[in-house]
Design an enzyme around this catalytic site. Structure first.
Site, mmCIF file in Angstrom:
data_model
loop_
_atom_site.group_PDB
_atom_site.id
_atom_site.type_symbol
_atom_site.label_atom_id
_atom_site.label_comp_id
_atom_site.label_asym_id
_atom_site.label_seq_id
_atom_site.Cartn_x
_atom_site.Cartn_y
_atom_site.Cartn_z
ATOM 1 C CD GLN A 180 13.368 79.582 31.557
ATOM 2 O OE1 GLN A 180 12.497 79.783 30.992
ATOM 3 N NE2 GLN A 180 13.944 78.686 32.079
ATOM 4 C CB SER A 181 11.881 74.758 24.810
ATOM 5 O OG SER A 181 10.789 74.614 24.219
#
Ligand SMILES: *Cc1c(COP(=O)(O)O)cnc(C)c1O
Length: 331
Positions: free
Chosen positions: A75-76
């Site tokens: 989930q960068s």
């Protein structure tokens, strides 16, 4: 301090606002809390990586790159914003995703992962937690070179000396805003992860003689590990700026205890912080970073580290898209 000798692209066309959080402050029964809205930086949607990318992408373009390569967690935010900057510049973008929590990568996941797909990432390589990410990105660059292309590798979080300049610029912007608002702060609270934000602010405070306490809330490490990382980043930024200073150890203040059990894994204090900010101010935090950072701020108020008569500013670093990958824990 003059930053104009460093090539820079512009992705935000205004200073990010600072606002007073009256209801949130009242709910905590004390300090006057302000926010700086770096969640309103440019790109899609903006966050702290936008500021670092202004300098990093300018360097990539100067080197003739056609593809940005970077890495991050599933989930960068950093990967999302690197992709967004690439699109804006007419470049391609490839990612190395580190599955820091085993089994957490899902090609169909929501949040940032959904945006990677929507915005058309060229390729995603998924590697197990603890992998050598630098080597994995160099391999992507070598693949591109064999096809006659040129990749530019951006380290995780965009946190090197050049990326850190983005938060030197932020410190300068904040200094001007405090002057305009006639506002005196006792403390600034920032997130501390890959350390470009915290380290860049330390360098910016030193270089601009800003004498306000600065606290970094760790999102993945407690102070004994985080502080040396931040100090190294701050020193690298100071050296790039040729400030001729050694960053004093006491200028790097980190607190821990709010990121556990693990980076990106929810805890109760984060859930309380996300709900409280949403319900008192209508401002969205995220579960991985800003929820835990504000949990740290709330903790400092409750344990007396921030007194009721103080004025503090929280730097909102963005991250909102991942909220939608954690709906089940926040509902
Ligand atoms: C990356 C990130 C941080 C941490 O910043 P670093 O510069 O990596 O220390 C904080 N908040 C959000 C929303 C982020 O995406």
């Amino acid at each position: 301090m003059d930053l104009t000798r460093f090539p820079r692209r512009r992705y935000t066309h205004h200073p990010t606002p600072i606002e007073r959080l009256e209801h949130f402050s009242a709910a905590l029964g004390g300090p006057q809390i302000w926010i700086k809205r770096d969640d309103q930086l440019g790109l899609t949607p903006g966050g702290n990586k936008t500021r670092k990318l202004e300098f990093l992408v300018a360097d990539a373009l100067a080197q003739g790159a056609d593809t940005l390569i970077t890495c991050g967690a599933p989930q960068s935010n950093h990967c999302r914003l690197t992709l967004s900057a690439a699109i804006k510049e007419g470049l391609k973008c490839r990612m190395v995703i580190e599955e820091r929590v085993e089994g957490s990568y899902d090609v169909d996941a929501s949040g940032n992962n959904f945006l990677f797909r929507l915005m058309g990432v060229e390729d995603v390589v998924v590697v197990p937690g603890g992998s050598n990410l630098g080597a994995a990105m160099q391999k992507v660059a070598a693949d591109l070179a064999r096809a006659g292309r040129k990749g530019y590798v951006i380290p995780g979080g965009g946190s090197n000396a050049l990326g850190g300049l983005g938060y030197v610029a932020c410190a300068q912007e904040l200094q001007q805003q405090l002057f305009e608002h006639d506002l005196q702060l006792d403390r600034v609270i920032v997130g501390s992860g890959s350390s470009g934000t915290h380290g860049g602010m330390v360098a910016g405070f030193l270089g601009n003689h800003i004498d306000i306490a600065l606290t970094g809330v760790g999102v993945s490490r407690d102070p004994q590990e985080q502080a040396p990382l931040v100090r190294r980043e701050a020193q690298a930024v100071c050296d790039l700026l040729e400030l001729g200073v050694t960053v004093p150890e006491e200028k790097v203040h980190c607190i821990g205890g709010y990121w556990q059990p693990k980076y990106s894994v929810p805890n109760d204090a984060m859930i309380e912080a996300v709900r409280l900010m949403a319900r008192t101010e209508g401002i969205l935090l995220d579960p991985v970073y800003t929820g835990k950072i504000v949990a740290g701020l709330i903790g400092m108020v409750r344990n007396g580290a921030v007194r009721a008569d103080e004025t503090v500013l929280f730097l909102h670093t963005g991250g909102m898209p991942s909220l939608f990958a954690y709906e089940d824990v926040l509902r």
